[in-house]
Design an enzyme around this catalytic site. Structure first.
Site, mmCIF file in Angstrom:
data_model
loop_
_atom_site.group_PDB
_atom_site.id
_atom_site.type_symbol
_atom_site.label_atom_id
_atom_site.label_comp_id
_atom_site.label_asym_id
_atom_site.label_seq_id
_atom_site.Cartn_x
_atom_site.Cartn_y
_atom_site.Cartn_z
ATOM 1 N N ASN A 1 -28.989 -32.439 43.146
ATOM 2 C CA ASN A 1 -30.211 -33.206 42.858
ATOM 3 C C ASN A 1 -30.599 -33.222 41.381
ATOM 4 O OD1 ASN A 1 -30.881 -30.483 43.173
ATOM 5 N ND2 ASN A 1 -32.984 -30.962 43.696
ATOM 6 N N GLU B 1 -31.971 -19.647 44.734
ATOM 7 C CA GLU B 1 -33.030 -20.659 44.582
ATOM 8 C C GLU B 1 -32.808 -21.667 45.694
ATOM 9 O OE1 GLU B 1 -35.394 -20.397 42.555
ATOM 10 O OE2 GLU B 1 -34.656 -18.992 41.047
ATOM 11 N N CYS C 1 -36.336 -29.825 45.203
ATOM 12 C CA CYS C 1 -36.678 -28.616 45.965
ATOM 13 C C CYS C 1 -38.182 -28.389 45.952
ATOM 14 C CB CYS C 1 -35.957 -27.419 45.374
ATOM 15 S SG CYS C 1 -36.186 -27.267 43.598
ATOM 16 N N GLU D 1 -35.822 -18.317 37.623
ATOM 17 C CA GLU D 1 -35.013 -18.980 36.604
ATOM 18 C C GLU D 1 -35.922 -19.531 35.524
ATOM 19 O OE1 GLU D 1 -31.006 -20.272 38.048
ATOM 20 O OE2 GLU D 1 -32.316 -21.531 39.242
HETATM 21 P P1 NAD Z 1 -25.945 -27.122 49.494
HETATM 22 O O1 NAD Z 1 -26.384 -25.739 49.881
HETATM 23 O O2 NAD Z 1 -25.292 -27.948 50.523
HETATM 24 O O3 NAD Z 1 -24.910 -27.060 48.280
HETATM 25 C C1 NAD Z 1 -25.253 -26.417 47.062
HETATM 26 C C2 NAD Z 1 -23.965 -25.985 46.390
HETATM 27 O O4 NAD Z 1 -23.345 -24.994 47.201
HETATM 28 C C3 NAD Z 1 -22.945 -27.091 46.218
HETATM 29 O O5 NAD Z 1 -22.243 -26.904 44.998
HETATM 30 C C4 NAD Z 1 -22.026 -26.878 47.399
HETATM 31 O O6 NAD Z 1 -20.724 -27.391 47.176
HETATM 32 C C5 NAD Z 1 -22.009 -25.366 47.508
HETATM 33 N N1 NAD Z 1 -21.718 -24.814 48.843
HETATM 34 C C6 NAD Z 1 -21.809 -25.421 50.047
HETATM 35 N N2 NAD Z 1 -21.479 -24.557 51.022
HETATM 36 C C7 NAD Z 1 -21.189 -23.378 50.425
HETATM 37 C C8 NAD Z 1 -20.809 -22.088 50.913
HETATM 38 N N3 NAD Z 1 -20.659 -21.846 52.217
HETATM 39 N N4 NAD Z 1 -20.626 -21.099 50.021
HETATM 40 C C9 NAD Z 1 -20.802 -21.322 48.703
HETATM 41 N N5 NAD Z 1 -21.155 -22.513 48.179
HETATM 42 C C10 NAD Z 1 -21.346 -23.531 49.039
HETATM 43 O O7 NAD Z 1 -27.221 -27.836 48.877
HETATM 44 P P2 NAD Z 1 -27.324 -29.341 48.341
HETATM 45 O O8 NAD Z 1 -27.414 -30.231 49.528
HETATM 46 O O9 NAD Z 1 -26.290 -29.596 47.308
HETATM 47 O O10 NAD Z 1 -28.716 -29.297 47.569
HETATM 48 C C11 NAD Z 1 -29.941 -29.504 48.181
HETATM 49 C C12 NAD Z 1 -30.642 -28.178 48.421
HETATM 50 O O11 NAD Z 1 -30.806 -27.494 47.172
HETATM 51 C C13 NAD Z 1 -32.033 -28.351 48.988
HETATM 52 O O12 NAD Z 1 -32.244 -27.427 50.030
HETATM 53 C C14 NAD Z 1 -32.930 -28.021 47.802
HETATM 54 O O13 NAD Z 1 -34.212 -27.595 48.154
HETATM 55 C C15 NAD Z 1 -32.139 -26.983 47.102
HETATM 56 N N6 NAD Z 1 -32.566 -26.832 45.699
HETATM 57 C C16 NAD Z 1 -33.293 -25.728 45.340
HETATM 58 C C17 NAD Z 1 -33.751 -25.570 44.036
HETATM 59 C C18 NAD Z 1 -34.566 -24.367 43.629
HETATM 60 O O14 NAD Z 1 -34.655 -24.088 42.445
HETATM 61 N N7 NAD Z 1 -35.148 -23.630 44.554
HETATM 62 C C19 NAD Z 1 -33.442 -26.537 43.086
HETATM 63 C C20 NAD Z 1 -32.699 -27.653 43.470
HETATM 64 C C21 NAD Z 1 -32.258 -27.776 44.788
#
Ligand code: NAD
Length: 505
Positions: A166, A264, A298, A476
């Site tokens: 995102n 996060e 997020c 962060e």
């Molecule tokens: P996601 O968890 O599907 O993927 C995030 C990253 O993790 C990607 O690079 C993905 O390839 C990798 N990944 C997927 N499965 C994995 C595993 N089993 N082990 C290790 N890595 C793995 O999330 P997304 O759909 O890319 O992003 C959206 C989410 O991110 C939302 O829930 C959002 O709230 C969260 N987010 C949080 C923050 C924060 O600072 N709290 C900021 C931005 C986004």
């Protein structure tokens, strides 16, 4: 296998049809030679091929980071020298600002103004940590009599950094900047949907003088290489941003080797509007709170709680302004709503909305995918407002990650706090009110890592960002992030005149 035996020099041309990973300071393909295609979500067009790394590629990247950390010079540099390199990274990013913004827009479908803000912030993150690291130091502690104790901060080692789609460049900066400022080495894995600006940032780090092996980037599927990287025995710390369910998986596996973990995660943040609020400011701020980045944030304030006395006045303006939001060419200055990242996410958003309607909620505006002229093959969803919702419904509890807000009424301060906190998440919360006593009481009781008062913005470089409850832990973007990339060594010495003989031997 290295693509070229020649030592790589940077910069490389910014816009390409094929990108490579960077391992040990070299541009490389995947060992298998496999690639995957990345797309422009606004048009559905393929924009580039990127290496599809496998576990062997991760091994090589971790080995490079390990060598750089264990035997390299980066962590030994005087802190001022590391700071200079971070400032150089920032200045190169500034000089390429337009290109970086454009590529971020094309790869993510976000609007120009959102990308400009996020790339600016990524630059400022490096400048912030260039300053912050200089003041990050140990302490001298009070100990008895003839003893002397001080602490020193030492980099934690090799950090595996895994980021979502995102905020591709901003998240890469949030991760890389504090880690390398602290003297760590990094293996960054961007989301497969949006890897390009993370690759470019890694190249810029090298151009600015970060030694080879300190910043490595691998691209490929999270379920295979993300998971493998997070569990790798050569990794000391995992910094993850993404879904709460992925974070739980990472944390449980990290327990096997007690890696340091920062998570996060997701959010379902409340936005509380009290009766004395400046309604115009609250409406405008609430629009930003949910529709910024097309709701794919997020910290999106996706649950809007309005005091019953101002409900009608607020909603009249909020609904009208929502209907007037411009969804259009993300590269146009006029556009306020960008594309959804892909078809899967578009379907997920719509399923959430359909589920809410089945549960008895009412769609006031939006509630369906839209066609945008000239972008018919892209993924677009109408800004959506849903009422007749109770806070226990799925639509009010589950993270949607799209331009969908649910609106509920409250009657008093106590109920506002109770509803605001009634979620598994605890990332962010907004309060709109003038009564400073009320603002303080509500702020103190909200379970959220970030509370915004009469302000829609959740973070600037220097402000700690992170969650309570299932939104994760660790902060962060702030000075305390440096603590998460360092170990504290306590050094205790005896400086007395008499020889010590504590066992009387
Ligand atoms: P996601 O968890 O599907 O993927 C995030 C990253 O993790 C990607 O690079 C993905 O390839 C990798 N990944 C997927 N499965 C994995 C595993 N089993 N082990 C290790 N890595 C793995 O999330 P997304 O759909 O890319 O992003 C959206 C989410 O991110 C939302 O829930 C959002 O709230 C969260 N987010 C949080 C923050 C924060 O600072 N709290 C900021 C931005 C986004």
């Amino acid at each position: 296998m290295l693509k070229t035996e020649e030592k790589q020099t940077f910069p490389v041309e910014v816009k390409r049809e094929t990108y490579q990973m960077i391992v040990n300071g070299q541009l490389v393909d995947a060992q298998s030679g496999e690639v995957f295609t990345v797309y422009n979500p606004a048009t559905g067009e393929a924009i580039a091929d990127v290496p599809k790394a496998g576990t062997k590629d991760v091994d090589l990247a971790v080995e490079a980071a390990r060598n750089a950390f264990d035997f390299g010079k980066w962590k030994k540099y005087p802190v001022g020298k590391r700071a200079r390199v971070l400032n150089k990274i920032a200045s190169i990013m500034r000089s390429r600002f337009k290109e970086l913004v454009e590529i971020e827009v094309i790869n993510s479908g976000k609007t120009l103004s959102a990308a400009q803000g996020q790339v600016s912030q990524a630059i400022e993150d490096f400048e912030f940590y260039a300053g912050a690291i200089v003041g990050h130091r140990g302490e001298v502690n009070n100990v008895p009599g003839q003893f002397f104790n001080y602490t020193q901060k030492e980099p934690v080692g090799v950090a595996a950094q895994i980021i979502p789609w995102n905020y591709p460049m901003m998240m890469a900066a949030w991760k890389i900047a504090p880690a390398i400022a602290a003297g760590c080495s990094v293996v960054l894995k961007p989301a497969s949907l949006t890897p390009i600006t993370a690759i470019l940032l890694t190249e810029i780090c090298h151009e600015a003088g970060v030694p080879e092996g300190v910043v490595n980037v691998v691209t490929g599927p999270g379920a295979t290489i993300g998971s493998y990287l997070a569990n790798h025995e050569g990794v000391d710390k995992v910094a993850f941003t993404g879904e709460t369910s992925t974070g739980k998986d990472i944390m449980s596996k990290a327990s096997q080797t007690l890696k340091r973990v920062t998570l996060e995660l997701g959010g379902k943040s409340p936005n509380l509007v009290f009766p004395d609020a400046d309604i115009e400011a609250a409406v405008n701020g609430s629009l930003f709170g949910i529709f910024y980045n097309t709701g794919q944030s997020c910290e999106a304030r996706s649950r809007l709680f309005l005091h019953e006395d101002i409900y009608d006045e607020f909603m009249e303006s909020f609904v009208t302004k929502t209907k007037n939001l411009i969804a259009g060419d993300p590269l146009s200055k006029e556009s306020q709503i960008g594309a959804i990242i892909n078809q899967g996410q578009l379907d997920k958003i719509h399923q959430h909305v359909e589920g809410a309607v089945k549960d008895g909620a009412t769609v006031v505006t939006g509630g369906q995918p839209i066609d945008v002229e000239g972008f018919e093959n892209g993924y677009w969803y109408a800004p959506t407002i849903i009422t007749d919702v109770t806070n226990d419904m799925a639509i009010a509890q589950e993270e949607i990650f799209g331009p969908v807000v649910v609106v509920m009424k409250f009657k008093d301060e106590k109920e506002a706090i109770q509803l605001g906190n009634d979620t598994d998440y605890g990332l962010a919360a907004s309060i709109w009110a003038k009564d400073q006593g009320l603002v303080k009481r509500v702020t103190d009781k909200l379970q959220a890592g970030v509370v915004m008062i009469n302000c829609p913005f959740s973070a600037f470089p220097g402000t700690p960002f992170g969650g309570y409850k299932q939104s994760g832990f660790g902060r962060e973007l702030s000075i305390e992030t440096l603590d998460l990339y360092t170990e504290t060594k306590s050094v205790l010495s005896y400086a007395g005149a008499k020889t010590l003989n504590p066992l009387n031997v």
